[in-house]
Design an enzyme around this catalytic site. Structure first.
Site, short mmCIF file in Angstrom:
data_model
loop_
_atom_site.label_atom_id
_atom_site.label_comp_id
_atom_site.label_asym_id
_atom_site.label_seq_id
_atom_site.Cartn_x
_atom_site.Cartn_y
_atom_site.Cartn_z
N CYS A 188 -36.28 16.12 12.46
CA CYS A 188 -34.84 16.26 12.21
C CYS A 188 -34.52 16.05 10.73
CB CYS A 188 -34.07 15.25 13.06
SG CYS A 188 -32.29 15.48 13.01
N ARG B 246 -25.86 22.88 20.32
CA ARG B 246 -26.09 21.47 20.01
C ARG B 246 -25.64 21.14 18.59
NH1 ARG B 246 -29.60 17.30 18.51
NH2 ARG B 246 -29.82 15.74 20.17
#
Length: 551
Positions: free
Chosen positions: A364, A465
């Protein structure tokens, strides 16, 4: 001065300090330091370490590597440590381990393995609703006590139909009823022994009525029998399947002998009241996913996780309220959040659990690209400390690299820990292995990576998302794609994690995870910050070479 010293000695002797005075020779010599008297013997213990509240009170963002837990008193064996912990308000797991809803981590294979190991898997939603519902159904049908809706066929069906069932569901023990439906009169059963040679001869059009084992040769049980009694019949008969029929000889349930074996091998498996494995699934906040939700509920999902990189949104709050209105008994986990203010809005909306983490995962890059997020240690502590006041459990999601990180997340107040990279690369993770420079690898990618967002046939789950739309001209990636070294089977890896946690709790002196959290909030559990050099010292160092075998 001599008179004052003699007077102080007299007072100390009057308070029961004579033994201590004698032990340091103060009756023989006045030259020794009187302050030594105050710390003699073993009754005095100086303050050591800091509490969790003190650790997090200075406004610094801390990761798991930035602190260490100080040891306590051991009066138990590792096997005596109870790792039972809450996933939601109403669902409890025997192991605090959850697999992440990523398309390179969790589909039915991973979810089954996680549930067998006492945790739970969350089926990703970067796929069609039909595919996701089928994956949930595979988990629910994998291990069960009474199978209340087994797949059935009619006598007129063919061996090819059985082969198709095996391809889609992974088994061949199929009850045969008069009309091919549940609730019809049982006439026989087909197993792999009945069809193996016929498949080899490529006679797939053979009717099942010609090769099935007839009801007269079957061992059956009457409706109303208990699971324990049914299991005893299976053991005694040495049959693979036990059909349960009513007084009209209609099929009402089925029990498989393989389930008995699985129950013995995995005594801590996560199961529902019907003895089926627990499974969770992720959805987005889009209105289109309300149809996906209906399909997941029909498939038997136990927990729904609303999957968003930043959960404090009007869209998620609306979805939580919709689910709680339409399916009041459904357990809903909201997130992701990293502050108490974010958590408050989702708790007010009615969530049964919270997922904590923003930008801390290995794949991430949210914190780098968006400059928004929070170091994971601080995020877990702050959200858990607030959510516990409302009985809402917290999942620490992201930044987990080893057992020590899991231990620290739980010590900071998390009830469970969600893992992505730690489970990627295992046999049960989706995807195929490949070799690079002689190393066996598997692909692992963030759901915010362009590769995940652009996957064909996956719908727009990954984009949703991160608040993207399919027709956006520019998509900003918040994740990367990479590869992970082969780790073998999760069924071997999970016991290693579980036993490591038990040893960690033993060193701390906590008999359970609930006691561990109570020790932290009461101040009994002590922490210490770590300098970069202490972090280096705590790892492997000063060796020319070494082999790191974990289990």
């Amino acid at each position: 001065m001599d008179d004052e010293f003699a007077l102080s000695l007299s007072k100390m002797k009057g308070r029961g300090s004579a033994g201590a005075l004698a032990s340091v020779g103060l009756f023989q010599s006045k030259a020794e330091n009187p302050s030594d008297i105050l710390i003699s013997g073993t009754s005095y213990v100086p303050e050591d370490g800091i509490t969790g509240a003190q650790l997090m009170s200075e406004g610094h963002g801390l990761t798991y590597n930035d602190f260490i837990i100080l040891p306590g008193y051991i009066d138990l064996l590792p096997s005596e440590v109870d790792l039972t912990s809450a996933l939601t308000k109403k669902i409890t797991l025997r192991s605090p381990l959850v697999s992440s809803p990523m398309d390179t981590v969790t589909e039915s294979g991973m979810a089954i393995a996680m549930a067998l190991g006492g945790g739970i898997g969350v089926i990703h939603h970067n796929c069609s609703p039909n595919f996701q519902a089928e994956e949930v159904m595979k988990v629910k049908k994998y291990q069960h006590g009474f199978v209340l809706d087994p797949i059935t066929l009619s006598p007129e069906a063919t061996v090819g139909d059985v082969v198709d069932v095996k391809r889609r569901h992974g088994f061949t023990g199929i009850p045969i009823t008069e009309n091919g439906k549940m609730g019809s009169i049982l006439v026989g059963i087909v197993t792999s022994r009945d069809i193996d040679f016929i498949i080899e001869k490529d006679e797939l059009n053979t009717k099942l009525k010609e090769i099935m084992t007839p009801k007269s040769d079957l061992v059956t049980a009457e409706a109303g029998i208990t699971l324990q009694e049914a299991n005893r019949i299976l053991e005694k008969s040495k049959k693979g399947k036990l059909p349960i029929i009513n007084e009209d000889e209609e099929l009402v349930a089925l029990i498989a002998r393989t389930d008995l074996k699985k129950s013995r091998e995995f005594p801590n498996a996560s199961k529902d009241e019907n003895n089926q494995l627990l499974v969770a699934a992720a959805i987005s906040t889009r209105d289109e996913d309300k149809e996906r939700l209906d399909m997941l509920v029909t498939a038997g999902v136990d927990v729904v996780i609303i999957d968003s990189s930043q959960g404090n949104s009007i869209f998620q709050i609306a979805m939580i309220r919709y689910i709680k209105t339409k399916y009041p008994k459904m357990q809903v986990i909201g997130g992701n959040v990293v502050t108490a203010a974010q958590a408050k809005n989702l708790i007010d909306a009615g969530v049964d659990g919270l997922r904590v983490g923003m930008g801390s995962g290995s794949i991430c890059i949210t914190q780098e690209v968006m400059a928004v997020g929070r170091p994971q240690g601080t995020a877990v502590y702050k959200v858990a400390e607030y959510a516990r006041r409302f009985g809402v459990p917290v999942i620490a999601d992201g930044g987990i690299q080893n057992i020590g990180h899991i231990m620290k997340a739980l010590a900071l107040g998390a009830s469970t820990v969600m893992m992505g990279s730690l489970l990627a690369g295992t046999t049960e993770a989706p995807g195929d292995y490949f070799y690079q420079d002689g190393v066996r690898l598997k692909k692992y990618r963030g759901m915010g990576s362009l590769e995940a967002m652009e996957q064909k046939g996956a719908g727009s789950a990954a984009m949703d998302r991160y608040f993207h739309k399919e027709n956006d001209n520019v998509k900003v990636a918040q994740g990367v794609s990479g590869s992970i070294v082969d780790k073998g089977s999760v069924l071997r890896f999970l016991p290693y994690l579980v036993r490591g946690l038990q040893h960690g709790c033993q060193d701390i002196g906590a008999r359970s995870l609930s006691i561990l959290r109570a020790m932290m909030y009461s101040g009994e559990l002590k922490f210490e910050r770590r300098s970069p050099s202490s972090q280096y010292e705590g790892g492997v160092h000063s060796l020319h070479s070494f082999e790191k075998r974990l289990y």
